[in-house]
Design an enzyme around this catalytic site. Sequence first.
Site, PDB file in Angstrom:
ATOM      1  N   VAL A  86       0.837  -1.202   0.000  1.00 42.94           N
ATOM      2  CA  VAL A  86       0.000   0.000   0.000  1.00 42.94           C
ATOM      3  C   VAL A  86       0.871   1.251   0.000  1.00 42.94           C
ATOM      4  O   VAL A  86       1.992   1.260   0.506  1.00 42.94           O
ATOM      5  CB  VAL A  86      -0.945   0.007   1.220  1.00 42.94           C
ATOM      6  CG1 VAL A  86      -1.926  -1.150   1.138  1.00 42.94           C
ATOM      7  CG2 VAL A  86      -0.165  -0.051   2.529  1.00 42.94           C
ATOM      8  N   VAL A 128       3.920  -2.466   5.313  1.00 48.10           N
ATOM      9  CA  VAL A 128       4.441  -2.282   3.950  1.00 48.10           C
ATOM     10  C   VAL A 128       3.782  -3.234   2.956  1.00 48.10           C
ATOM     11  O   VAL A 128       4.166  -3.252   1.789  1.00 48.10           O
ATOM     12  CB  VAL A 128       5.972  -2.464   3.908  1.00 48.10           C
ATOM     13  CG1 VAL A 128       6.665  -1.426   4.766  1.00 48.10           C
ATOM     14  CG2 VAL A 128       6.364  -3.873   4.333  1.00 48.10           C
ATOM     15  N   GLU A 129       2.812  -3.997   3.420  1.00 50.21           N
ATOM     16  CA  GLU A 129       2.124  -4.915   2.511  1.00 50.21           C
ATOM     17  C   GLU A 129       0.664  -4.474   2.348  1.00 50.21           C
ATOM     18  O   GLU A 129       0.388  -3.556   1.599  1.00 50.21           O
ATOM     19  CB  GLU A 129       2.267  -6.351   3.022  1.00 50.21           C
ATOM     20  CG  GLU A 129       3.733  -6.807   2.985  1.00 50.21           C
ATOM     21  CD  GLU A 129       3.930  -8.243   3.390  1.00 50.21           C
ATOM     22  OE1 GLU A 129       3.422  -9.133   2.683  1.00 50.21           O
ATOM     23  OE2 GLU A 129       4.599  -8.490   4.408  1.00 50.21           O
ATOM     24  N   MET A 130      -0.265  -5.088   3.079  1.00 51.04           N
ATOM     25  CA  MET A 130      -1.663  -4.718   2.908  1.00 51.04           C
ATOM     26  C   MET A 130      -2.112  -3.632   3.892  1.00 51.04           C
ATOM     27  O   MET A 130      -3.160  -3.026   3.711  1.00 51.04           O
ATOM     28  CB  MET A 130      -2.533  -5.972   3.021  1.00 51.04           C
ATOM     29  CG  MET A 130      -2.184  -6.995   1.931  1.00 51.04           C
ATOM     30  SD  MET A 130      -3.017  -8.596   2.091  1.00 51.04           S
ATOM     31  CE  MET A 130      -4.629  -8.196   1.425  1.00 51.04           C
TER      32      MET A 130
END
Length: 355
Positions: A86, A128-130
């Site tokens: 994201v 740092v992902e979803m």
Amino acid sequence: MNYTTRARIQPLAIAILILGIADVHAQDFAPLPKTAALPGDTNEKIELGKKLFFDPRLSSTGTVSCNSCHNVMEGGDDGRATSMGVDGLTGPRNAPTVWNSAFQASQFWDGRAATLEEQAKGPMVADVEMGMLAHDQVIGRIKDIPAYIQEFQAVYGDDSDVTIENAVDAIAAFERVLITPDAPLDRYLARQKDAMSSAQIRGMELFESTGCTECHSGPALNGWRPDSEAEFAPFPRIPDSDYVTQYELTADLGRSNASGDSADDHHFKTPTLRNITLTAPYFHNGRVNSLAEACRVMAATQLDVELTDAEVADLTAFMESLEGEFPELIFPRLPSRSGESVIRAPAEKRQREES
């Protein structure tokens, strides 16, 4: 293993081929199972898991799904050195392929998740992902969509609630159908001797005689066997190789980041080599762009062997024999909510989260 040792083994390989019993040379491998399904993996559960796998609304911005980093329309990864989550944020590690991930004793490069279900939980709440703040927020998104509630009830029972445990259970059921059997190597192991080319067979023999199968053995060429425990290999083993500096191979401490044990420094899970031709760039940091270079790096940093160009060509030919048959996937139509978005504007989102 040095050149002298390898030279002693290869004539034996040639002799066995002449005798017509080349099966001996595949002793470190096994055919990939054609199913990984568990009892209870119904078609309805798999379809629910597929929808959740593809649904970007499970991320804070509504832009990142499981498939964003593990693209099943291709090699099961995202083709990037490290994945983008994201708000354009990137993490420190390369996304492993989701294809054949059922045939692993642990998940993530550092093995911090023991199961597919546990692995599915992590990225949802990784910033740092979803980027979701908590799993409750993920479940809130799902509950905002009536059709999802109905599907959860159909799979888990009318009295069941939409829970994170049920959500990742469904995702894992879908991931267990993501297997690619019947590669040329599998057909060769089934005594179809014309399934592999002469270069691929030479590469297989070299792969075994050089010592690669110390880690890359079994049906997924990652050391996994049914009921095997998770193991982690040191990488790099030869720290003074020029490749270590060139590709920054020691910048990541690996397993010890998860275990807290300094003895695990620079240990990583052995990745599957199935479909390795489709998952560049390579290694935990995605710094190596070509498979040929990856072969050179592994030989030098793990086995203290310098490969010739001909040997690299044979090894990459062998790895082409690991590309299996991909199942046909029908992409899902995701359930929606009529007339109202579940992805809220930033101000409204903050207000809701703070309340």
